[in-house]
Design a protein around this motif. Structure first.
Motif, PDB file in Angstrom:
ATOM      1  N   ILE A 189       0.890  -1.166   0.000  1.00  0.00           N
ATOM      2  CA  ILE A 189       0.000   0.000   0.000  1.00  0.00           C
ATOM      3  C   ILE A 189       0.920   1.205   0.000  1.00  0.00           C
ATOM      4  CG2 ILE A 189      -1.843   1.198   1.218  1.00  0.00           C
ATOM      5  CD1 ILE A 189      -2.366  -1.551   2.634  1.00  0.00           C
ATOM      6  N   GLU A 190       0.967   1.910  -1.126  1.00  0.00           N
ATOM      7  CA  GLU A 190       2.007   2.904  -1.349  1.00  0.00           C
ATOM      8  C   GLU A 190       1.424   4.305  -1.546  1.00  0.00           C
ATOM      9  OE1 GLU A 190       4.150   1.335  -4.735  1.00  0.00           O
ATOM     10  OE2 GLU A 190       4.177  -0.665  -3.880  1.00  0.00           O
ATOM     11  N   PRO A 191       1.303   5.092  -0.478  1.00  0.00           N
ATOM     12  CA  PRO A 191       0.871   6.485  -0.659  1.00  0.00           C
ATOM     13  C   PRO A 191       1.995   7.286  -1.322  1.00  0.00           C
ATOM     14  CG  PRO A 191       1.372   6.063   1.651  1.00  0.00           C
ATOM     15  CD  PRO A 191       1.530   4.765   0.931  1.00  0.00           C
ATOM     16  N   MET A 192       1.626   8.125  -2.303  1.00  0.00           N
ATOM     17  CA  MET A 192       2.630   8.882  -3.067  1.00  0.00           C
ATOM     18  C   MET A 192       2.186  10.337  -3.225  1.00  0.00           C
ATOM     19  SD  MET A 192       3.537   6.064  -6.018  1.00  0.00           S
ATOM     20  CE  MET A 192       1.991   6.333  -6.855  1.00  0.00           C
ATOM     21  N   SER A 193       3.167  11.206  -3.420  1.00  0.00           N
ATOM     22  CA  SER A 193       2.852  12.617  -3.603  1.00  0.00           C
ATOM     23  C   SER A 193       2.304  12.921  -4.990  1.00  0.00           C
ATOM     24  CB  SER A 193       4.090  13.477  -3.333  1.00  0.00           C
ATOM     25  OG  SER A 193       5.121  13.162  -4.250  1.00  0.00           O
ATOM     26  N   PHE A 194       2.581  12.057  -5.954  1.00  0.00           N
ATOM     27  CA  PHE A 194       2.077  12.236  -7.313  1.00  0.00           C
ATOM     28  C   PHE A 194       2.147  10.887  -8.002  1.00  0.00           C
ATOM     29  CE2 PHE A 194       1.886  14.178 -11.597  1.00  0.00           C
ATOM     30  CZ  PHE A 194       0.897  15.119 -11.373  1.00  0.00           C
ATOM     31  N   SER A 195       1.611  10.806  -9.194  1.00  0.00           N
ATOM     32  CA  SER A 195       1.684   9.561  -9.948  1.00  0.00           C
ATOM     33  C   SER A 195       3.091   9.393 -10.514  1.00  0.00           C
ATOM     34  CB  SER A 195       0.682   9.610 -11.096  1.00  0.00           C
ATOM     35  OG  SER A 195       1.102  10.575 -12.044  1.00  0.00           O
ATOM     36  N   GLY A 196       3.360   8.251 -11.100  1.00  0.00           N
ATOM     37  CA  GLY A 196       4.622   8.072 -11.826  1.00  0.00           C
ATOM     38  C   GLY A 196       4.640   8.976 -13.044  1.00  0.00           C
ATOM     39  N   ASN A 197       5.772   9.050 -13.715  1.00  0.00           N
ATOM     40  CA  ASN A 197       5.935   9.835 -14.936  1.00  0.00           C
ATOM     41  C   ASN A 197       5.767  11.330 -14.697  1.00  0.00           C
ATOM     42  OD1 ASN A 197       6.708   9.819 -17.588  1.00  0.00           O
ATOM     43  ND2 ASN A 197       4.674   9.492 -18.405  1.00  0.00           N
ATOM     44  N   ILE A 198       6.175  11.771 -13.522  1.00  0.00           N
ATOM     45  CA  ILE A 198       5.963  13.157 -13.120  1.00  0.00           C
ATOM     46  C   ILE A 198       6.632  14.165 -14.059  1.00  0.00           C
ATOM     47  CG2 ILE A 198       7.915  13.207 -11.512  1.00  0.00           C
ATOM     48  CD1 ILE A 198       6.133  14.890  -9.648  1.00  0.00           C
ATOM     49  N   PHE A 199       7.803  13.828 -14.613  1.00  0.00           N
ATOM     50  CA  PHE A 199       8.512  14.783 -15.463  1.00  0.00           C
ATOM     51  C   PHE A 199       7.773  15.028 -16.780  1.00  0.00           C
ATOM     52  CE2 PHE A 199      11.945  13.049 -12.760  1.00  0.00           C
ATOM     53  CZ  PHE A 199      12.230  14.213 -12.084  1.00  0.00           C
ATOM     54  N   ALA A 200       7.256  13.972 -17.388  1.00  0.00           N
ATOM     55  CA  ALA A 200       6.503  14.135 -18.634  1.00  0.00           C
ATOM     56  C   ALA A 200       5.206  14.903 -18.388  1.00  0.00           C
ATOM     57  CB  ALA A 200       6.200  12.777 -19.256  1.00  0.00           C
ATOM     58  N   ILE A 201       4.542  14.613 -17.282  1.00  0.00           N
ATOM     59  CA  ILE A 201       3.292  15.309 -16.973  1.00  0.00           C
ATOM     60  C   ILE A 201       3.559  16.790 -16.702  1.00  0.00           C
ATOM     61  CG2 ILE A 201       1.404  15.476 -15.288  1.00  0.00           C
ATOM     62  CD1 ILE A 201       1.615  12.374 -15.087  1.00  0.00           C
ATOM     63  N   ARG A 202       4.619  17.079 -15.961  1.00  0.00           N
ATOM     64  CA  ARG A 202       4.966  18.482 -15.687  1.00  0.00           C
ATOM     65  C   ARG A 202       5.242  19.219 -16.995  1.00  0.00           C
ATOM     66  NH1 ARG A 202      10.314  19.546 -12.460  1.00  0.00           N
ATOM     67  NH2 ARG A 202      11.098  18.894 -14.450  1.00  0.00           N
ATOM     68  N   GLU A 203       5.960  18.579 -17.893  1.00  0.00           N
ATOM     69  CA  GLU A 203       6.278  19.196 -19.182  1.00  0.00           C
ATOM     70  C   GLU A 203       5.011  19.461 -19.993  1.00  0.00           C
ATOM     71  OE1 GLU A 203       8.360  17.464 -23.061  1.00  0.00           O
ATOM     72  OE2 GLU A 203       9.702  17.575 -21.337  1.00  0.00           O
ATOM     73  N   GLN A 204       4.075  18.527 -19.999  1.00  0.00           N
ATOM     74  CA  GLN A 204       2.837  18.687 -20.758  1.00  0.00           C
ATOM     75  C   GLN A 204       1.920  19.739 -20.145  1.00  0.00           C
ATOM     76  OE1 GLN A 204       1.147  14.794 -21.117  1.00  0.00           O
ATOM     77  NE2 GLN A 204       2.710  14.079 -22.523  1.00  0.00           N
ATOM     78  N   GLN A 205       1.948  19.899 -18.831  1.00  0.00           N
ATOM     79  CA  GLN A 205       1.064  20.872 -18.183  1.00  0.00           C
ATOM     80  C   GLN A 205       1.585  22.292 -18.280  1.00  0.00           C
ATOM     81  OE1 GLN A 205       0.353  19.415 -14.202  1.00  0.00           O
ATOM     82  NE2 GLN A 205      -1.440  18.268 -14.882  1.00  0.00           N
ATOM     83  N   GLY A 206       2.887  22.452 -18.443  1.00  0.00           N
ATOM     84  CA  GLY A 206       3.464  23.783 -18.597  1.00  0.00           C
ATOM     85  C   GLY A 206       3.135  24.703 -17.441  1.00  0.00           C
ATOM     86  N   ASP A 207       2.519  25.861 -17.736  1.00  0.00           N
ATOM     87  CA  ASP A 207       2.201  26.863 -16.716  1.00  0.00           C
ATOM     88  C   ASP A 207       1.132  26.401 -15.728  1.00  0.00           C
ATOM     89  OD1 ASP A 207       4.017  28.569 -17.854  1.00  0.00           O
ATOM     90  OD2 ASP A 207       2.517  29.678 -19.013  1.00  0.00           O
ATOM     91  N   LYS A 208       0.376  25.364 -16.071  1.00  0.00           N
ATOM     92  CA  LYS A 208      -0.673  24.868 -15.185  1.00  0.00           C
ATOM     93  C   LYS A 208      -0.120  23.905 -14.125  1.00  0.00           C
ATOM     94  CE  LYS A 208      -4.136  25.145 -18.786  1.00  0.00           C
ATOM     95  NZ  LYS A 208      -5.005  24.385 -19.676  1.00  0.00           N
ATOM     96  N   TRP A 209       1.166  23.610 -14.180  1.00  0.00           N
ATOM     97  CA  TRP A 209       1.793  22.638 -13.274  1.00  0.00           C
ATOM     98  C   TRP A 209       1.692  23.093 -11.819  1.00  0.00           C
ATOM     99  CZ3 TRP A 209       3.286  17.993 -12.274  1.00  0.00           C
ATOM    100  CH2 TRP A 209       4.236  17.737 -11.297  1.00  0.00           C
TER     101      TRP A 209
END
Length: 135
Positions: free
Chosen positions: A99-119
């Motif tokens: 049971i693994e609580p996490m601060s964010f999902s995996g692939n955080i770098f790609a998601i941050r890049e895709q969200q841009g200013d909305k990150w």
């Protein structure tokens, strides 16, 4: 950066089936993953449904706790984290669960890049509480 805690648990040999354990959670969404276990982005979600006995290596979000209880051993185990909203649940076999609580999902770098200013960065501090209580 994403962080989490990854405890692997066993309930005194109790098998994780619908007849022997009950799962409880307030997680609201199941997040679809790619074959490499990274989330599809933009996220594809559906209502969360976690059933004992199913083989899991799944990502959920929107909650702050996950509990397992067993009448067989008269115990309830709860993991809580008010700050961590993503949870990976993994059952490598019928007697163990991660049971693994996490601060964010995996692939955080790609998601941050895709969200841009909305990150919005994940939390940098978190509390994780693990408790065992009698039923």
């Amino acid at each position: 950066m994403c962080f989490g805690y990854h405890p692997y648990l066993q309930l005194n040999g109790v098998k994780l089936t619908p007849k022997t354990v009950t799962f409880a959670t307030n997680m609201s969404e199941y997040v679809h993953l790619q074959p490499n276990l990274l989330p599809i982005y933009p996220f594809i979600v559906e209502p969360a449904r976690i059933i004992p006995g199913e083989k899991l290596d799944d990502l959920f979000r929107g909650g702050s706790y996950f509990s397992i209880s067993s009448d067989e051993i008269k115990k309830k185990l709860t993991i809580r984290s008010p700050e961590l909203k993503y949870w990976q649940i993994y059952t490598p076999d019928e007697q163990h669960i991660a049971i693994e609580p996490m601060s964010f999902s995996g692939n955080i770098f790609a998601i941050r890049e895709q969200q841009g200013d909305k990150w919005v960065p994940p939390p940098t501090n978190a509390t994780i509480e693990i408790s065992v209580s009698a039923l």
